[in-house]
Design a protein around this motif. Structure first.
Motif, PDB file in Angstrom:
ATOM      1  N   ARG A  63       9.243 122.239  49.151  1.00 21.40           N
ATOM      2  CA  ARG A  63      10.256 122.021  50.187  1.00 21.40           C
ATOM      3  C   ARG A  63      11.433 122.964  49.925  1.00 21.40           C
ATOM      4  O   ARG A  63      11.873 123.122  48.799  1.00 21.40           O
ATOM      5  N   ARG A  64      11.939 123.572  50.989  1.00 17.08           N
ATOM      6  CA  ARG A  64      13.117 124.425  50.882  1.00 17.08           C
ATOM      7  C   ARG A  64      13.947 124.310  52.157  1.00 17.08           C
ATOM      8  O   ARG A  64      13.440 123.947  53.211  1.00 17.08           O
ATOM      9  N   ARG A  65      15.202 124.665  52.047  1.00 11.12           N
ATOM     10  CA  ARG A  65      16.078 124.703  53.213  1.00 11.12           C
ATOM     11  C   ARG A  65      15.644 125.840  54.131  1.00 11.12           C
ATOM     12  O   ARG A  65      15.116 126.842  53.681  1.00 11.12           O
ATOM     13  N   ILE A  66      15.915 125.633  55.404  1.00  8.39           N
ATOM     14  CA  ILE A  66      15.557 126.641  56.401  1.00  8.39           C
ATOM     15  C   ILE A  66      16.658 126.626  57.454  1.00  8.39           C
ATOM     16  O   ILE A  66      17.385 125.645  57.585  1.00  8.39           O
ATOM     17  N   ASP A  67      16.781 127.684  58.183  1.00 12.29           N
ATOM     18  CA  ASP A  67      17.848 127.811  59.186  1.00 12.29           C
ATOM     19  C   ASP A  67      17.499 127.063  60.472  1.00 12.29           C
ATOM     20  O   ASP A  67      17.234 127.673  61.504  1.00 12.29           O
ATOM     21  N   GLY A  68      17.487 125.768  60.411  1.00 10.59           N
ATOM     22  CA  GLY A  68      17.269 124.921  61.583  1.00 10.59           C
ATOM     23  C   GLY A  68      15.811 124.831  61.995  1.00 10.59           C
ATOM     24  O   GLY A  68      14.947 125.555  61.496  1.00 10.59           O
ATOM     25  N   PRO A  69      15.522 123.947  62.937  1.00  9.39           N
ATOM     26  CA  PRO A  69      14.145 123.785  63.415  1.00  9.39           C
ATOM     27  C   PRO A  69      13.569 125.062  64.016  1.00  9.39           C
ATOM     28  O   PRO A  69      12.393 125.369  63.813  1.00  9.39           O
TER      29      PRO A  69
END
Length: 109
Positions: A63-69
């Motif tokens: 799991r990692r952060r991403i720039d929005g959906p």
């Protein structure tokens, strides 16, 4: 009495950080080194921004952060992997099975 004390101002502490290049490289490496990877978009919460969870065919996940959906969808499109909304689909059973195997035999992972 404390007439001359200064009031401490409540500061909002950010627990979050935006997705960066290292996050994207980690996700790309996971996709390239595993079979049958699918992306699951996890919604923004009060603690974290939108994240994407990648789950391989054996249940291994990251799991990692991403720039929005929309950023998660663009990433999945670029990597040619299916993408799902976890609020609609839930997590696959193979991920739960993988977590259970990991709990029982941590020496293998």
């Amino acid at each position: 009495m404390g007439l001359f004390r200064r009031r401490k101002q409540a500061r909002v502490v950010g627990h979050d950080r935006a997705a960066d290049r290292a996050d994207l490289e980690h996700l790309e490496t996971f996709v390239r080194t595993r079979r049958g990877v699918e992306a699951y978009i996890e919604p923004r919460t009060t603690v974290t921004e939108t994240t994407v969870m990648l789950i391989a065919d054996d249940g291994e996940w990251t799991r990692r952060r991403i720039d929005g959906p929309d950023g998660a969808r663009r990433f999945a499109y670029r990597m040619a992997i299916p993408v799902y909304d976890v609020r609609l689909m839930g997590y696959p059973q193979r991920m739960r099975d993988f977590n259970e195997r990991r709990k029982r035999r941590p020496d293998l992972y």
